[in-house]
Design an enzyme around this catalytic site. Structure first.
Site, short mmCIF file in Angstrom:
data_model
loop_
_atom_site.label_atom_id
_atom_site.label_comp_id
_atom_site.label_asym_id
_atom_site.label_seq_id
_atom_site.Cartn_x
_atom_site.Cartn_y
_atom_site.Cartn_z
N GLN A 83 113.66 6.70 54.35
CA GLN A 83 112.40 7.45 54.22
C GLN A 83 112.33 8.61 55.21
O GLN A 83 111.90 9.71 54.87
CB GLN A 83 111.22 6.51 54.44
N GLY A 143 103.04 2.98 59.39
CA GLY A 143 103.44 3.71 58.19
C GLY A 143 104.45 4.80 58.49
O GLY A 143 104.45 5.42 59.56
N GLY A 200 100.78 2.22 52.20
CA GLY A 200 101.12 1.11 51.32
C GLY A 200 101.52 -0.15 52.04
O GLY A 200 100.87 -1.21 51.89
N GLY A 217 105.91 6.92 55.59
CA GLY A 217 106.22 7.73 54.43
C GLY A 217 106.07 9.23 54.63
O GLY A 217 106.75 10.01 53.96
N GLU A 218 105.18 9.65 55.50
CA GLU A 218 104.85 11.07 55.59
C GLU A 218 105.43 11.76 56.83
O GLU A 218 105.73 12.96 56.79
CB GLU A 218 103.33 11.27 55.58
N GLY A 247 110.65 3.79 45.04
CA GLY A 247 112.00 4.05 45.52
C GLY A 247 112.08 3.94 47.03
O GLY A 247 113.12 4.20 47.64
N GLY A 254 107.42 9.91 43.80
CA GLY A 254 106.08 10.39 43.49
C GLY A 254 105.62 11.45 44.47
O GLY A 254 105.14 12.49 44.09
N PHE A 255 105.73 11.13 45.78
CA PHE A 255 105.40 12.09 46.85
C PHE A 255 103.96 12.58 46.76
O PHE A 255 103.65 13.69 47.19
CB PHE A 255 106.38 13.26 46.84
N ARG A 258 105.67 -0.79 64.30
CA ARG A 258 106.78 -1.65 63.87
C ARG A 258 107.47 -1.09 62.62
O ARG A 258 106.80 -0.63 61.69
CB ARG A 258 106.25 -3.05 63.58
#
Length: 683
Positions: free
Chosen positions: A582, A646, A496, A648-649, A454, A224-225, A572
């Site tokens: 990721q 987090g 998330g 993801g970015e 994913g 999705g990004f 963590r």
């Protein structure tokens, strides 16, 4: 831990059902008709030939489409009027028995227009440029402290340049898809989305439905990004068409070309950056003025000037944002909005400053490190930027970097090393709720409407639940991706796992406190993710350091990235295997940003001309050589009980700057406009 993906085998064997693959009875297939002008109105649509074509069930236009309960969101108000706000806007749709029949018939729809003069040319001195009320992420558009102008005027060393990034389009492997069915009471939507509850909260009011009359399901998403973080016109159209399908399900998968005008994109940025430093290389002023375009029908302001407010100590800081309204499609989230383009500008400028001051780029960043957030004055909960830089320097072999640009050559190839910092804020969105129920077979059901893009959500949330309940992960039955499960916030902004994990831990704690070690079957609790109260007293950010080795062909200008290394401080890490995936995925995306990705707008027509993967290049395996990611072993006690900030970015932020800085070290040619195409090294 490095637990293998729970859903790995299902995906490898093609047994994990994505939205478009959901089994339905007698589906209808949808294909849209798109506008060929950028501004004006539809004068007439001739649907006779399409309606007579084989297999056609209906042709929808603004004249006969069901009416929405709300048309406030003009991106989602599909087929509600004849108005056209950008080229590629949906002006009609065909429903047919097969995808091929729908597509063929859509090509038979005749359309004529009352065309208006449009404006799709982005320029910084546009007379209609304005200051938005705020920028993405809830940040202020403009902030300032100290006297930036005075510091710049008196600086011993200063840089003053413009850095630009182009339009970029999200192209996840799974395109945007949806399947909708209206049974007279409930609208069911299988959606490729980054959040079933967030999607419902947007779409249900659009159709005048109470939340319990809309059921959104999305167990698996193929990337999705950010582009699937909020519903776009394709989902609205699919759901709208379901109300005209006599109870039959409607299936729609955007083509790759349709994703360019209909699925959001990253706006181009123009960043005027000025840095000033004292003789020791310590920053005395940071000034970032960002100008971007925005669609006239729906504003989006990418916060590219925000990371400069956090990265380095400086007594005088200013960052501003201006928007230029144009007749172009609606922009939206693209991985690490704001931080990604903003860190390209700032970290390339820091390399400019290092060269001007004659200081090693790592040493310059070390001298400007800070334990306190420069704007808020709060202490960082855990800032390990220098540790990331030092760890990466040793592992990457930074001592082999030659300070003099263009001084290392192997045949026709010029070779250089570059570095850049990374950052991304800790984001934990309130409102996620988890349920824990004990089963007669001795296992625990753990339910939350989280999304799996994913990234490994099925695995990481199972791990978190098992740890919190004190049981093997095999004893946890996880349920996600369904609005029948308790509310979950979006899978976006690296929030998330922290948000959902906090809810699961809270539910597990409450369950054990209420039922002890010997629960009875059907014992159940629900609990909401607690607020991270330390966020009021600390500045919570992740940091990292990116290293690149680049070679540039002195005859052709070809750029090759031989090595990439990222070192990250993110609190963590729940699962080492999925985390590494990721990080490396983000860095690969950053490599694409550096070398390839650029959507070319033809302002004469308001049209992106390279609107497919033949013209819009993303990295292939041949572009990715030696790439690695490592992280510090830590746990941020101020980021909640989970201790994670987090991941993801942050992998993408800083990558493009590291590559651009390495290319400068290799050639002595400073490129401040992405992507780093070969022509820019042959001037």
């Amino acid at each position: 831990m490095s637990t293998p993906r729970i859903d790995g085998e299902l995906k490898v064997r093609g047994l994990a059902p994505f939205a478009y693959e959901q089994r339905t009875e007698r589906p209808l297939y949808l294909f849209p008709v798109l506008s060929r002008i950028a501004a004006g109105r539809v004068a007439a649509l001739d649907t006779a030939a399409a309606e007579a074509a084989p297999g056609v069930f209906a042709v929808l236009t603004h004249a006969n489409a069901p009416k929405l309960a709300s048309t406030d969101n003009l991106e989602l108000a599909v087929l509600q009027s004849a108005d056209i706000g950008f080229r590629g806007q949906i002006i009609g749709a065909v429903l047919a028995e097969t995808p091929e029949e729908a597509r063929y018939a859509a090509g038979l729809v005749g359309h004529s227009y009352d065309e208006s003069a449009h404006d799709a040319r982005f320029r910084v001195d546009h007379p209609d440029a304005y200051t938005p009320e705020g920028v993405n992420g809830g940040q202020q558009a403009d902030v300032s402290k100290g006297d930036v102008d005075a510091a710049l005027a008196s600086a011993r060393t200063a840089v003053d340049h413009v850095y630009t990034t182009p339009i970029e389009h999200n192209n996840p492997m799974e395109p945007h898809t949806a399947v909708a069915q209206w049974d007279g009471r409930t609208l069911t939507l299988f959606d490729s989305t980054q959040g079933v509850h967030p999607a419902r909260s947007v779409l249900a009011p659009l159709f005048g439905l109470e939340p319990d009359r809309m059921h959104v399901i999305s167990p698996y998403v193929g990337g999705g990004f950010g582009s699937k973080g909020t519903p776009h016109a394709g989902e609205a159209l699919t759901a709208l068409a379901a109300f005209a399908a006599d109870g039959r399900p409607v299936k729609y998968a955007l083509t790759r070309q349709q994703m360019f005008p209909l699925a959001g994109y990253r706006e181009p940025t123009h960043q005027h950056i000025r840095l000033a430093a004292d003789p020791g290389g310590r920053l005395t002023a940071v000034s970032v003025d960002v100008t971007e375009p925005t669609s006239k029908i729906k504003e989006f302001a990418e916060q590219a000037g925000v990371p400069a407010r956090t990265m380095y100590a400086a007594p005088n800081i200013r960052s501003t944002h201006r928007l230029v309204p144009l007749d172009v499609p609606v922009a939206s989230w693209f991985r690490a909005p704001g931080e990604c383009p903003g860190m390209f500008g700032l970290e390339t400028a820091m390399d400019d400053l290092a060269a001007a001051a004659g200081i090693d780029p790592i040493e310059l960043r070390r001298r400007n490190d800070t334990d306190v957030d420069p704007m808020s004055g709060k202490p960082f909960s855990a800032r390990h930027l220098v540790e990331c830089l030092d760890t990466g320097a040793e592992r990457f072999g930074w001592e082999r970097r030659r300070p003099e640009p263009g001084s290392r050559r192997e045949g026709d190839w010029l070779i250089g090393l570059g570095v850049a910092s990374s950052t991304y804020p800790f984001v934990r969105i309130p409102g996620s709720v988890a349920r824990v129920r004990y089963r007669a077979d001795g296992r625990y059901e753990v339910g939350i409407g989280a999304a799996e893009l994913g990234t490994g959500t099925w695995t990481s949330l199972t791990q978190i639940a098992a740890e919190a309940l004190g049981c093997p992960k095999e004893s946890v039955m996880l349920a996600i991706g369904d609005t029948d499960e308790p509310n979950a916030t979006i899978a976006g902004g690296s929030s998330g796992t922290a948000s959902w994990g906090g809810a699961i831990i809270a539910a597990a704690d409450e369950f054990r406190e209420k039922f002890g070690e010997r629960p009875e079957p059907d014992d159940e609790v629900r609990a909401e993710s607690p607020t991270v109260t330390d966020a009021e007293n600390f500045s919570l950010h992740s940091f990292g350091a990116q290293f690149a080795e680049v070679r540039v062909n002195s005859r052709t200008g070809e750029v090759r990235v031989d090595r990439l290394l990222g070192v990250f401080s993110v609190g963590r890490v729940i699962n080492a295997r999925t985390a590494r995936s990721q990080f490396i995925g983000g860095m690969t995306m950053g490599l694409g940003m550096a070398l390839h990705e650029e959507s070319v707008m033809d302002p004469r027509f308001g049209h992106v001309v390279n609107h497919d993967l033949a013209g819009y290049h993303v990295p292939a395996c041949a572009d990715v050589h030696d790439i690695d990611a490592i992280w510090l072993d830590e746990r941020d006690e101020h980021a909640g009980k989970l201790g994670a900030r987090g991941i993801g970015e942050i992998g993408i932020t800083g990558t493009a700057a590291a590559i651009a800085n390495a290319a400068y070290n290799a050639t002595g040619v400073r490129v401040r406009d992405l992507p780093l195409t070969l022509d820019k090294f042959l001037r």
